[in-house]
Each structure stands twice: as structure tokens, then as C-alpha cells.
Scaffold this motif. Structure first.
Motif, PDB file in Angstrom:
ATOM      1  N   THR A 176       0.840  -1.194   0.000  1.00  0.00           N
ATOM      2  CA  THR A 176       0.000   0.000   0.000  1.00  0.00           C
ATOM      3  C   THR A 176       0.877   1.247   0.000  1.00  0.00           C
ATOM      4  OG1 THR A 176      -1.624  -1.200   1.355  1.00  0.00           O
ATOM      5  CG2 THR A 176      -1.905   1.185   1.150  1.00  0.00           C
ATOM      6  N   LYS A 177       0.554   2.198  -0.869  1.00  0.00           N
ATOM      7  CA  LYS A 177       1.294   3.462  -0.906  1.00  0.00           C
ATOM      8  C   LYS A 177       0.727   4.385   0.164  1.00  0.00           C
ATOM      9  CE  LYS A 177       2.725   7.198  -3.994  1.00  0.00           C
ATOM     10  NZ  LYS A 177       2.621   7.773  -5.358  1.00  0.00           N
ATOM     11  N   VAL A 178       1.634   4.913   1.009  1.00  0.00           N
ATOM     12  CA  VAL A 178       1.235   5.836   2.066  1.00  0.00           C
ATOM     13  C   VAL A 178       2.062   7.102   1.911  1.00  0.00           C
ATOM     14  CG1 VAL A 178       0.937   6.173   4.547  1.00  0.00           C
ATOM     15  CG2 VAL A 178       0.774   3.875   3.585  1.00  0.00           C
ATOM     16  N   GLY A 179       1.505   8.084   1.179  1.00  0.00           N
ATOM     17  CA  GLY A 179       2.254   9.304   0.905  1.00  0.00           C
ATOM     18  C   GLY A 179       3.487   8.988   0.079  1.00  0.00           C
ATOM     19  N   SER A 180       4.657   9.363   0.607  1.00  0.00           N
ATOM     20  CA  SER A 180       5.917   9.107  -0.092  1.00  0.00           C
ATOM     21  C   SER A 180       6.533   7.775   0.323  1.00  0.00           C
ATOM     22  CB  SER A 180       6.909  10.241   0.202  1.00  0.00           C
ATOM     23  OG  SER A 180       7.178  10.299   1.598  1.00  0.00           O
ATOM     24  N   LYS A 181       5.820   7.008   1.134  1.00  0.00           N
ATOM     25  CA  LYS A 181       6.341   5.736   1.616  1.00  0.00           C
ATOM     26  C   LYS A 181       5.503   4.565   1.124  1.00  0.00           C
ATOM     27  CE  LYS A 181       8.526   7.585   5.788  1.00  0.00           C
ATOM     28  NZ  LYS A 181       9.887   7.285   5.339  1.00  0.00           N
ATOM     29  N   GLN A 182       6.031   3.380   1.325  1.00  0.00           N
ATOM     30  CA  GLN A 182       5.346   2.154   0.950  1.00  0.00           C
ATOM     31  C   GLN A 182       5.179   1.274   2.188  1.00  0.00           C
ATOM     32  OE1 GLN A 182       5.849  -1.672  -2.091  1.00  0.00           O
ATOM     33  NE2 GLN A 182       7.564  -0.313  -1.723  1.00  0.00           N
ATOM     34  N   ARG A 183       3.936   0.876   2.424  1.00  0.00           N
ATOM     35  CA  ARG A 183       3.642  -0.032   3.535  1.00  0.00           C
ATOM     36  C   ARG A 183       3.426  -1.435   2.957  1.00  0.00           C
ATOM     37  NH1 ARG A 183      -1.109   0.268   8.159  1.00  0.00           N
ATOM     38  NH2 ARG A 183      -1.489  -1.984   8.277  1.00  0.00           N
ATOM     39  N   VAL A 184       4.092  -2.409   3.567  1.00  0.00           N
ATOM     40  CA  VAL A 184       3.944  -3.799   3.120  1.00  0.00           C
ATOM     41  C   VAL A 184       3.452  -4.632   4.296  1.00  0.00           C
ATOM     42  CG1 VAL A 184       5.043  -5.790   2.052  1.00  0.00           C
ATOM     43  CG2 VAL A 184       5.843  -3.496   1.493  1.00  0.00           C
ATOM     44  N   ASP A 185       2.290  -5.261   4.112  1.00  0.00           N
ATOM     45  CA  ASP A 185       1.710  -6.129   5.128  1.00  0.00           C
ATOM     46  C   ASP A 185       1.929  -7.588   4.721  1.00  0.00           C
ATOM     47  OD1 ASP A 185      -0.600  -4.394   6.944  1.00  0.00           O
ATOM     48  OD2 ASP A 185       0.203  -3.495   5.122  1.00  0.00           O
ATOM     49  N   TYR A 186       2.447  -8.378   5.648  1.00  0.00           N
ATOM     50  CA  TYR A 186       2.612  -9.814   5.423  1.00  0.00           C
ATOM     51  C   TYR A 186       1.705 -10.563   6.396  1.00  0.00           C
ATOM     52  CZ  TYR A 186       6.856  -8.403   2.964  1.00  0.00           C
ATOM     53  OH  TYR A 186       7.755  -7.809   2.101  1.00  0.00           O
ATOM     54  N   PHE A 187       0.965 -11.524   5.877  1.00  0.00           N
ATOM     55  CA  PHE A 187       0.056 -12.320   6.686  1.00  0.00           C
ATOM     56  C   PHE A 187       0.504 -13.784   6.639  1.00  0.00           C
ATOM     57  CE2 PHE A 187      -2.147  -8.717   4.892  1.00  0.00           C
ATOM     58  CZ  PHE A 187      -2.842  -8.170   5.971  1.00  0.00           C
ATOM     59  N   PHE A 188       0.797 -14.348   7.799  1.00  0.00           N
ATOM     60  CA  PHE A 188       1.158 -15.761   7.910  1.00  0.00           C
ATOM     61  C   PHE A 188      -0.068 -16.494   8.450  1.00  0.00           C
ATOM     62  CE2 PHE A 188       5.084 -13.493   7.907  1.00  0.00           C
ATOM     63  CZ  PHE A 188       6.045 -14.347   7.374  1.00  0.00           C
ATOM     64  N   LEU A 189      -0.728 -17.249   7.595  1.00  0.00           N
ATOM     65  CA  LEU A 189      -1.949 -17.948   7.961  1.00  0.00           C
ATOM     66  C   LEU A 189      -1.659 -19.444   8.070  1.00  0.00           C
ATOM     67  CD1 LEU A 189      -4.207 -16.191   5.296  1.00  0.00           C
ATOM     68  CD2 LEU A 189      -3.753 -15.420   7.624  1.00  0.00           C
ATOM     69  N   LEU A 190      -1.895 -20.022   9.240  1.00  0.00           N
ATOM     70  CA  LEU A 190      -1.582 -21.431   9.465  1.00  0.00           C
ATOM     71  C   LEU A 190      -2.771 -22.153  10.088  1.00  0.00           C
ATOM     72  CD1 LEU A 190       2.015 -21.027  10.883  1.00  0.00           C
ATOM     73  CD2 LEU A 190       1.421 -22.053   8.685  1.00  0.00           C
ATOM     74  N   SER A 191      -2.929 -23.427   9.709  1.00  0.00           N
ATOM     75  CA  SER A 191      -4.006 -24.254  10.250  1.00  0.00           C
ATOM     76  C   SER A 191      -3.490 -25.646  10.565  1.00  0.00           C
ATOM     77  CB  SER A 191      -5.158 -24.376   9.246  1.00  0.00           C
ATOM     78  OG  SER A 191      -5.717 -23.119   8.948  1.00  0.00           O
ATOM     79  N   LEU A 192      -4.021 -26.234  11.633  1.00  0.00           N
ATOM     80  CA  LEU A 192      -3.729 -27.622  11.993  1.00  0.00           C
ATOM     81  C   LEU A 192      -5.040 -28.391  11.886  1.00  0.00           C
ATOM     82  CD1 LEU A 192      -1.369 -29.407  13.019  1.00  0.00           C
ATOM     83  CD2 LEU A 192      -2.234 -29.015  15.338  1.00  0.00           C
ATOM     84  N   THR A 193      -5.043 -29.427  11.044  1.00  0.00           N
ATOM     85  CA  THR A 193      -6.273 -30.154  10.747  1.00  0.00           C
ATOM     86  C   THR A 193      -6.177 -31.610  11.175  1.00  0.00           C
ATOM     87  OG1 THR A 193      -6.613 -28.737   8.809  1.00  0.00           O
ATOM     88  CG2 THR A 193      -7.890 -30.770   8.904  1.00  0.00           C
ATOM     89  N   ASP A 194      -7.264 -32.100  11.779  1.00  0.00           N
ATOM     90  CA  ASP A 194      -7.373 -33.511  12.113  1.00  0.00           C
ATOM     91  C   ASP A 194      -7.698 -34.255  10.819  1.00  0.00           C
ATOM     92  OD1 ASP A 194      -8.560 -36.065  12.785  1.00  0.00           O
ATOM     93  OD2 ASP A 194      -8.687 -35.358  14.846  1.00  0.00           O
ATOM     94  N   ILE A 195      -6.783 -35.103  10.341  1.00  0.00           N
ATOM     95  CA  ILE A 195      -6.957 -35.763   9.055  1.00  0.00           C
ATOM     96  C   ILE A 195      -8.150 -36.723   9.064  1.00  0.00           C
ATOM     97  CG2 ILE A 195      -5.875 -37.394   7.437  1.00  0.00           C
ATOM     98  CD1 ILE A 195      -3.212 -36.093   8.052  1.00  0.00           C
ATOM     99  N   LYS A 196      -8.424 -37.364  10.197  1.00  0.00           N
ATOM    100  CA  LYS A 196      -9.518 -38.333  10.278  1.00  0.00           C
ATOM    101  C   LYS A 196     -10.875 -37.662  10.104  1.00  0.00           C
ATOM    102  CE  LYS A 196     -11.462 -41.952  13.232  1.00  0.00           C
ATOM    103  NZ  LYS A 196     -11.301 -42.715  14.510  1.00  0.00           N
ATOM    104  N   THR A 197     -11.045 -36.509  10.743  1.00  0.00           N
ATOM    105  CA  THR A 197     -12.356 -35.842  10.716  1.00  0.00           C
ATOM    106  C   THR A 197     -12.420 -34.694   9.724  1.00  0.00           C
ATOM    107  OG1 THR A 197     -11.733 -34.284  12.464  1.00  0.00           O
ATOM    108  CG2 THR A 197     -12.683 -36.408  13.143  1.00  0.00           C
ATOM    109  N   GLY A 198     -11.234 -34.155   9.332  1.00  0.00           N
ATOM    110  CA  GLY A 198     -11.204 -32.998   8.452  1.00  0.00           C
ATOM    111  C   GLY A 198     -11.458 -31.688   9.181  1.00  0.00           C
ATOM    112  N   LEU A 199     -11.549 -31.758  10.490  1.00  0.00           N
ATOM    113  CA  LEU A 199     -11.843 -30.567  11.283  1.00  0.00           C
ATOM    114  C   LEU A 199     -10.571 -29.812  11.659  1.00  0.00           C
ATOM    115  CD1 LEU A 199     -14.527 -32.050  13.720  1.00  0.00           C
ATOM    116  CD2 LEU A 199     -14.902 -30.774  11.589  1.00  0.00           C
ATOM    117  N   VAL A 200     -10.655 -28.488  11.635  1.00  0.00           N
ATOM    118  CA  VAL A 200      -9.526 -27.646  12.044  1.00  0.00           C
ATOM    119  C   VAL A 200      -9.478 -27.605  13.563  1.00  0.00           C
ATOM    120  CG1 VAL A 200      -8.575 -25.309  12.024  1.00  0.00           C
ATOM    121  CG2 VAL A 200      -9.620 -26.234   9.957  1.00  0.00           C
TER     122      VAL A 200
END
Length: 204
Positions: A161-185
Motif C-alpha cells: 500500500t502506498k502511504v504518501g511518499s512511503k510504501q507499507r507492506v503487510d505480510y500475513f502468515f496464515l496457518l491451520s492444523l487439521t485432524d486428518i480423520k475428521t477434516g476438522l480444524v
């Protein structure tokens, strides 16, 4: 002038220039002074540390306190949806290392997605069943691999995102742990890292 002489002279200058350049080692504690607007080792370590803390403090892990044996974990797909080229295994290995050190999880290298890697020797050793040169009593039997119970997956997203004369960079680390037997997070988490730099800075 002889072309070979010109070529040799140019190569000599380049070699001397290369020899003259100085390469410095940077101490780990000082390396943050050389940070860029892109993702670096500190960002990945920070994201991994916060994610593991969230996981180990979750209700799911607390309920594993009475478990007789650790849960078998496989690394599934972890998508790098940023403009930078790096291996997502840098992140997942740091996370799974701490998960294993907790005593509640154990990692399988027999199967994985894009976020991890498999040990090729596991399959190659089993191919020895077809080779008469191997003592078949020493070859791994069928049905000995342990299937995973849990799957770790995720995605890393970048937003500029451009913020005036600067640049803002957002990084999102999205992680999930899933039970393989049920498919539930059974757990998921989001870690955000925000950087601000000059507008001409390029995050790749």
C-alpha cells in the motif's frame, strides 16, 4: 589491437575488482540493522515463534496433556503468495521443530505437501524388496509406515500500500492444523508483520 588482448585485459580488471571487494560477516544480534522491506530471517523466526506459542497455549494442545503418545504430524501445502522467492519450509521446519520439542507431536517424513519435504530414502529402501542383491530379511516389511493424524497447512500473503511518499507492506502468515480423520480444524492462527519503507523500495 588484438581482440584476445582486449578480452584478457577486461577479465583481469574484473578479477581484480572482485578481489578488492570486501565481504563482511554480520553477527546475528546486529543483523536487524540491515533489514529490508522484504521478508528476512528475523520475520520468519518471529512468525514461527508466535505461531508455536499460540498453538502450544491452545485448548487443543492442553487437552493432549493426558495423551499416551505424541500425535503424528505431516506438513501439507504452505503457499507462498508473496512477490518474494523463498522456501516455505524455512517457516514450517522452525514450527514443527518446536512442536516436536514439546513432546506432544512427532513429524513424519514419509509424506508431505509443498510446505515440507519427504525423505526419498524411505521409498528407495522399500524398492530393495525387488532387488535380489539385498538380504530380504533386512528389508523393511510392508505396512510399517505410520500414517499422519494431523496436517499443518498455510499461506503467506503480501499486500503493498502506498502511504504518501512511503510504501507499507503487510505480510500475513496464515496457518491451520487439521485432524486428518475428521477434516476438522483443531487450531489456526494469523501472524501479521508490517513494514514501512521508501516508496521506491521493492519487496521481492
Amino acid at each position: 589491437m588484438n581482440q584476445k588482448f582486449i578480452y584478457a585485459s577486461i577479465m583481469g580488471v574484473l578479477i581484480l575488482a572482485g578481489c578488492a571487494s570486501k565481504v563482511e560477516y554480520i553477527d546475528q544480534k546486529d543483523s536487524k540493522s540491515y533489514s529490508s522491506i522484504g521478508l528476512d530471517q528475523h520475520d520468519i523466526e518471529d512468525a514461527a515463534s508466535k505461531s508455536v506459542q499460540s498453538l502450544l497455549q491452545s485448548g487443543y494442545v492442553k487437552n493432549l496433556a493426558t495423551a499416551k503418545k505424541p500425535k503424528v504430524l505431516a506438513i501439507s501445502d504452505v503457499v507462498n503468495d508473496t512477490m518474494q522467492n523463498f522456501s516455505t519450509e524455512e517457516l514450517t521446519r522452525k514450527i514443527t521443530r518446536d512442536m516436536r520439542n514439546s513432546g506432544k507431536f512427532i513429524l513424519t517424513m514419509a509424506i508431505s505437501g509443498s510446505g515440507g519435504s519427504t525423505d526419498k530414502m524411505i521409498a528407495q529402501a522399500r524398492d530393495a524388496r525387488k532387488n535380489d542383491e539385498f538380504n530380504q530379511y533386512t528389508v523393511q516389511e510392508k505396512g510399517t509406515l505410520i500414517a499422519p493424524e494431523l496436517s499443518l497447512s498455510g499461506k503467506i500473503v503480501q499486500r503493498n500500500t502506498k502511504v504518501g511518499s512511503k510504501q507499507r507492506v503487510d505480510y500475513f502468515f496464515l496457518l491451520s492444523l487439521t485432524d486428518i480423520k475428521t477434516g476438522l480444524v483443531v487450531w489456526d492462527d494469523e501472524v501479521n508483520i508490517i513494514k514501512l519503507g521508501k516508496n521506491k523500495s521493492v519487496a521481492w
